[in-house]
Design an enzyme around this catalytic site. Structure first.
Site, short mmCIF file in Angstrom:
data_model
loop_
_atom_site.label_atom_id
_atom_site.label_comp_id
_atom_site.label_asym_id
_atom_site.label_seq_id
_atom_site.Cartn_x
_atom_site.Cartn_y
_atom_site.Cartn_z
N GLN A 143 -4.84 -1.88 9.41
CA GLN A 143 -4.70 -3.19 8.76
C GLN A 143 -5.30 -4.28 9.65
OE1 GLN A 143 -3.32 -3.69 5.56
NE2 GLN A 143 -4.13 -5.75 5.85
N LYS A 177 0.85 -1.20 0.00
CA LYS A 177 0.00 0.00 0.00
C LYS A 177 0.88 1.25 0.00
CE LYS A 177 -3.78 -2.56 2.04
NZ LYS A 177 -4.57 -2.98 3.20
N ASP A 208 -11.30 2.16 3.64
CA ASP A 208 -11.61 0.74 3.46
C ASP A 208 -13.11 0.53 3.22
OD1 ASP A 208 -9.36 -0.90 3.45
OD2 ASP A 208 -9.14 -0.82 5.62
#
Ligand code: NAD
Length: 282
Positions: free
Chosen positions: A92, A48, A115
């Site tokens: 994460q 990322k 997200d």
């Protein structure tokens, strides 16, 4: 069989994000939080950050130890929510056992929730008023769009019902007028259902789970699953060498849905920047 090349399409998507950022001379910023030492999570976070660097997105990394208390993590999220120079916040997953994933997701400002896991954004997704997109399912849609495969009126069988992949995948397919069947571990007659599909999206996470006898001739197969084989290589849900004899289109693993997920994350970070600067409706 034709390959749906996630690596190439993801590069095209990221290049478009990079070009928009450069043209407008803006500097969106993504904050990535990693709690603990899960090696797979480390790889995802690194990928990322690499994508951010490519796109001209500033990335901040916050690495917290495995034994971090939930309150400490929530405090960091509060700080990042308040920080006007931070546009996107991503924690994460999975997080260590002492931390509630739900609480973490709920704490992130929905406008910074790149997200698309926050309940507000999930609600927006199901009512069709979303700006931030669920990364993996939206990556699947972008792949289909790139190759001109229109889900309208097709029967899409989604295998897996997680909040991250299966459920939002169903929402996006419905939005695009597919007829959707969501299958999961308690589904009976999975093979018979799959054999009625035009499009199969598999998000189970078991190597070679989707065998050729479950795939109708000419189907489009999007393999979201990622498993590691004993020899260390990555493998998808599909039994690739045999499924490729049946499917018309198939994603490889790696190089299929994985890179697309990160490309959508980059798009979302730019969108979050625009939401916060008022360039798109709040
Ligand atoms: P999960 O474990 O939360 O969900 C797995 C789903 O598979 C469950 O809904 C379960 O009901 C279903 N399932 C399990 N056994 C089954 C069976 N025998 N028959 C039918 N359904 C069955 O996992 P997840 O977070 O949704 O991820 C799924 C896979 O996708 C994992 O391999 C994960 O690593 C991968 N993944 C990939 C990306 C990407 O970027 N490509 C992103 C997220 C997840």
């Amino acid at each position: 069989m034709q390959i749906l090349d996630g690596k190439a399409v993801s590069l095209a998507v990221k290049t478009a994000v990079r070009d928009e950022i450069a043209k407008e001379g803006i500097a969106p910023c993504l904050a990535v939080i990693l709690v603990g030492n899960d090696p797979a999570s480390r790889v995802y976070v690194n990928n990322k950050k690499k994508a951010c660097a490519f796109c001209g997105i500033r990335s901040l990394e916050f690495t917290l130890p495995e034994n971090t208390a939930q309150e400490e993590l929530l405090g960091l999220i509060d700080d990042l929510n308040r920080d006007e120079t931070v546009n996107g916040i991503l924690c994460q997953l999975p997080v260590p056992k002492q931390i509630s994933e739900k609480e973490v997701i709920a704490r992130i400002n929905p406008k910074k929730d790149v997200d698309c896991f926050h309940n507000e954004n999930v609600g927006r997704l199901w009512t069709g008023s979303f700006r931030l997109k669920p990364c993996t399912p939206a990556g699947v849609m972008a792949l289909l769009d790139h190759y001109g495969i229109d889900p309208d009126g097709k029967h899409c069988v989604v295998i897996g019902r997680s909040n991250i992949v299966g459920k939002p995948m169903a929402a996006l397919m419905l939005e695009r007028n597919a007829t959707v069947t969501v299958c999961h571990s308690r589904t009976r007659n999975l093979k018979e259902i799959c054999l009625q599909a035009d499009i199969i999206v598999s998000a189970v996470g078991k190597a070679r789970f989707l065998t050729a006898d479950m795939v109708p001739e000419g189907a489009v197969v999007l393999d979201v699953g990622i498993s590691r084989l004993p020899d260390g290589t990555l493998c998808g849900d599909a039994d690739f060498d045999k499924v490729k004899e049946k499917a018309a289109w198939l994603t490889p693993v790696p190089g299929g849905c994985g890179p697309m997920t990160i490309a959508v994350l980059m798009q979302n970070t730019l969108t979050a920047y625009r939401i916060q600067t008022g360039a798109v409706g709040k």
